[in-house]
Design an enzyme around this catalytic site. Sequence first.
Site, PDB file in Angstrom:
ATOM      1  N   VAL A 133       0.829  -1.272  -0.016  1.00 14.50           N
ATOM      2  CA  VAL A 133       0.010  -0.091   0.041  1.00 14.50           C
ATOM      3  C   VAL A 133       0.923   1.212   0.031  1.00 14.50           C
ATOM      4  O   VAL A 133       0.655   2.134  -0.768  1.00 14.50           O
ATOM      5  CB  VAL A 133      -0.996   0.054   1.202  1.00 14.50           C
ATOM      6  CG1 VAL A 133      -1.733   1.496   1.367  1.00 14.50           C
ATOM      7  CG2 VAL A 133      -2.152  -1.175   1.068  1.00 14.50           C
ATOM      8  N   TYR A 134       1.882   1.112   0.696  1.00 12.58           N
ATOM      9  CA  TYR A 134       2.830   2.366   0.827  1.00 12.58           C
ATOM     10  C   TYR A 134       3.535   2.619  -0.693  1.00 12.58           C
ATOM     11  O   TYR A 134       3.544   3.819  -1.147  1.00 12.58           O
ATOM     12  CB  TYR A 134       4.025   2.238   1.888  1.00 12.58           C
ATOM     13  CG  TYR A 134       4.913   3.457   2.012  1.00 12.58           C
ATOM     14  CD1 TYR A 134       4.620   4.440   2.061  1.00 12.58           C
ATOM     15  CD2 TYR A 134       6.331   2.959   1.601  1.00 12.58           C
ATOM     16  CE1 TYR A 134       5.770   5.697   2.220  1.00 12.58           C
ATOM     17  CE2 TYR A 134       7.400   3.956   1.727  1.00 12.58           C
ATOM     18  CZ  TYR A 134       6.910   5.258   2.161  1.00 12.58           C
ATOM     19  OH  TYR A 134       7.929   6.129   2.133  1.00 12.58           O
ATOM     20  N   ALA A 135       4.074   1.595  -1.168  1.00 11.06           N
ATOM     21  CA  ALA A 135       4.762   1.818  -2.452  1.00 11.06           C
ATOM     22  C   ALA A 135       3.500   1.979  -3.576  1.00 11.06           C
ATOM     23  O   ALA A 135       3.964   2.936  -4.541  1.00 11.06           O
ATOM     24  CB  ALA A 135       5.433   0.463  -3.092  1.00 11.06           C
TER      25      ALA A 135
END
Length: 249
Positions: free
Chosen positions: A156-158
């Site tokens: 999700v971050y990437a």
Amino acid sequence: MTAPLDGKVAVLTGSTRNLGLATAHRLAELGADVVINYHSADRAAEAAEAEKAIATHGRRVLAVQADVTQAEGAAALFDRAVEAFGRVDILVNNAGLVVKKPIAETTEEDFDRAFAVNAKAPFLTVREAARRIEDGGRIVNVITSIVAFTIPYYGVYAGSKGAVEHLTKAVAKELGARGITANCVAPGPLNTSFYYPVETDESIAGAKSRSVGNRLGEIHDVVPLIAFLCLPEQEWITAQTIRVNGGMA
């Protein structure tokens, strides 16, 4: 001698500590007047200290509380900058939020928070810049080297940072005729308070092992590149993602 950013005004999100604050200092050293942004009222004292410290470079500084995950907040940030200093020439999007979880355990709330801070906020501030930044302006979006390779638990971050990479390329093409550049700087893991809360001794050791120096990056490894991309003469570097990670990707 005239400083290279003399007469320019820089707006930086997420800029009361760590990489954002160091970048604000550097742009002020180069001659820019600086607007630092913070999200919540509990950062007000920190922002006031940052404001005083940056002012020691002899440039004008303004700290603005604004929630740039909302259109009204992004607009208010630019409004305050223009009211105080008359223009905006540089936008550095540095605010970020890490979600590190297996996809199976990631909630909708996790997803929404990550994309609000990491993708929607840059979209909203870049949109304001597209409307109001001066010709010859500079946009720098800080993303992550994880967009270049895959490791577990950062999906999700990437993913949220990857969205910004493509937004940046598009706006660079849209604004290029006005001499405006837009680029991404993609650091690897940095030795800051932003990195450690979601990590373990094992994951930190793994991150270090991926670099040629067997270490985490330091703020001073990244700030010069951001500042370089903000200089007036860097008009031929645009729509790029430049990774600063000690060779990890």
